[in-house]
Design an enzyme around this catalytic site. Structure first.
Site, PDB file in Angstrom:
ATOM      1  N   LYS A   1       0.848  -1.200   0.000  1.00 13.81           N
ATOM      2  CA  LYS A   1       0.000   0.000   0.000  1.00 13.81           C
ATOM      3  C   LYS A   1       0.881   1.246   0.000  1.00 13.81           C
ATOM      4  CE  LYS A   1      -4.103  -1.759   2.327  1.00 13.81           C
ATOM      5  NZ  LYS A   1      -5.018  -1.554   1.206  1.00 13.81           N
TER       6      LYS A   1
ATOM      7  N   ARG B   1     -10.530 -11.267   1.546  1.00 17.09           N
ATOM      8  CA  ARG B   1     -11.366 -12.334   0.983  1.00 17.09           C
ATOM      9  C   ARG B   1     -10.692 -13.707   1.138  1.00 17.09           C
ATOM     10  NH1 ARG B   1     -11.380  -9.147  -4.592  1.00 17.09           N
ATOM     11  NH2 ARG B   1     -11.257  -7.477  -3.043  1.00 17.09           N
TER      12      ARG B   1
END
Ligand code: BES
Ligand code: MN
Ligand code: ZN
Length: 502
Positions: free
Chosen positions: A275, A349
């Site tokens: 990130k 996920r």
């Protein structure tokens, strides 16, 4: 915080908060001529209007309070339970950090006499508005700075009616708010404090407090034995161990379960798809889903809900080192499906898919709800004031929406169109964790849900994306910026409304 109710205004409190609807004309003349006169002048000078949330503070000779604060309540027809929660939040926010720590208020009474609200809901909103607003995360500040944030100690709420359901509402609202604040602490704590082992200890403590709460822990070796390759891949670069916590609550004899699955990434660096600055700083909050489902179990136990629950919390840390998972790696999930890692930052996920499949297989829940800070796309779409909800079960979605409105912890449905259902299919694997269609980011919150849906077989399932609602960058009426505990009130209200009939 001590909350008491009294038929009249309590003269022993230091601060008095009086509400005024736009329709109110007499400006409390019967309480104090002086106050009424000053208020009329203030309104003429435009220093105060009765618009919702406006305040005007003064000292009135002849009244026993250190200060009297007027709070605009807006138009009567626009008042609702969430607005009452906000009004009490504004009161607590205005009072905390002053020299005074005790208040008396007539605001709830003014809403009661409107006549069309459920007293229990008003009680819950009252306690929640006050207690959620009384929260600050200040433990790391110097003592003198902490002093400036002195919380309120006692509130006397005027309620001139004998209905016991209002006080019952206060009691449950207190429990819900107190635990929500505890969960906010967990989310606000940095990742060098809160790791998987820390969260396991917290869960263990909760299990120790109630005879009908039980904790099961799957450690790394068990996760390997069970074949949870997706979850294990995410944790590969971390020195904290991965865990799957299962916190069960037994409040019904009917043997049916509702499962609550919460994303527990204790820090999300993004992995090798690292990130960038401005996106990485707050990623200690990526376990807000796990924290929220844990809090919900505590509330269920406190409120003795007639339900069996299991909170499944897959705990990992998404880090980079020589062992970390690479883009292009292929892992095998608990249900046997193969997944190509299109993006190491789509890790939520991956931990959820194993937790969902495991929970369904081992508990056969009727209803399964997952809560996750899953996608930046959800923050873009909905901002802070609603979580995104995805479900094929209209009835479950409707129930969650209702719980969202009554709790103020709102959800907004995202469409789960057929057109998206193959967007997460892999090319050399069953699935890819990153959409392979279009530019890859379209409808990111929906395609993430598509991925999760491939790991749920029979349960009525809803996915709730709390990426925006869990952590605010601005203050709200009753929530300061930082962790909000999003999901705790939503699930608590949902469960309170949908208990087993036995
Ligand atoms: N934890 C993030 C999502 C997030 C973003 C939560 C902002 C809170 C605030 C999640 O793991 C993530 O990185 N999602 C990616 C998915 C993408 C790579 C498909 C995202 O949203 O960019
Ligand atoms: Mn991520
Ligand atoms: Zn994440």
């Amino acid at each position: 915080m001590k909350i008491t109710t009294a038929a009249n205004l309590d003269k022993k409190q230091e601060l008095l908060f009086l509400g005024l609807f736009e329709e109110d004309k007499d400006n409390y003349k019967s309480l104090s001529e002086e106050l009424a006169k000053e208020l009329s002048e203030a309104q003429d000078r435009k220093a105060f209007s009765k618009k919702f949330g406006e305040t005007y503070s003064t000292k009135v000779e002849g009244l026993p309070y250190k200060k009297v604060v007027l709070l605009g309540l807006g138009a009567k027809k626009e008042m609702n339970v969430e607005k009452l929660r906000q009004a009490l939040g504004k009161i607590a926010m205005a009072a905390k950090g002053t020299l005074y720590t005790s208040i008396s208020t007539n605001v709830v009474e003014k809403v009661r006499v409107l006549g069309h609200f459920n007293p229990e809901m008003l009680g819950r909103a009252t306690a929640e508005g006050l207690m959620l607003a009384n929260y600050d995360f200040i433990k790391y500040l110097a003592k003198d700075k902490q002093e400036k944030n002195k919380p309120l100690e006692s509130v006397s709420v005027q309620w001139a009616d004998s209905s016991v359901s209002f006080t019952a509402g206060i009691t449950s609202g207190k429990i819900i708010a107190e635990t929500t604040n505890f969960i906010r602490d967990l989310v606000n704590e940095p990742a060098n404090v809160v790791n998987s082992e820390y969260l396991e200890k917290v869960a263990k403590r909760i299990a120790g407090e109630y005879h009908n709460v039980k904790l099961k822990v799957l450690d790394k070796s068990e996760l390997q034995k069970e074949g949870m390759g997706a979850l294990l891949g995410v944790n590969a670069g971390s020195k904290s161990p991965p865990k799957l916590l299962l916190l069960e609550y037994h409040g019904s004899k009917n043997g049916k379960y509702t499962a609550l699955v919460g994303k527990g990434i204790t820090f999300d660096s993004g992995g090798y798809n690292l990130k960038p600055t401005r996106y990485i700083e707050d990623m200690k909050t990526d376990m807000a889903g796990a924290a929220a489902v844990m809090g919900t179990i505590k509330i269920a136990a406190e409120l003795k809900l007639k339900k069996n629950l299991v909170a499944a919390m897959p705990l990992c840390e998404n880090m980079v080192d020589a062992n970390a998972q690479r883009p292009g790696d292929i892992v095998k999930a608990y249900n046997g499906k193969t997944i190509e890692i299109g993006n190491t930052d789509a890790e939520g996920r991956l931990v959820l898919c194993d937790a969902l499949a495991y929970t369904e297989k081992n508990y056969a829940p009727e209803v399964m709800i997952d809560l996750a800070t899953l996608t930046g796309a959800c923050v873009v779409a909905l901002g802070y004031y609603a979580a995104g909800a995805v479900s094929k079960d209209e009835e479950l979605l409707q129930k969650l929406k209702i719980a969202g409105v009554s709790s103020g912890d709102k959800v907004w449905p995202l469409p789960f169109y057929d057109e998206y259902q193959d967007w997460m299919d892999g090319t050399i694997t069953d699935l890819n964790n990153n959409s392979q269609k279009g530019k890859g980011y379209e409808a990111g919150s929906i395609t993430a849900a598509v991925f999760l849906s491939k790991f749920v077989e029979k349960a009525k399932w809803a996915h709730i994306d709390i990426a925006g609602s869990a952590y605010w960058m601005v203050d709200g009426a009753y929530l300061v910026k930082g962790a909000t505990g999003s999901g705790v009130r939503l699930l608590s209200y949902y469960l309170l409304d949908n208990q087993e009939k036995e």
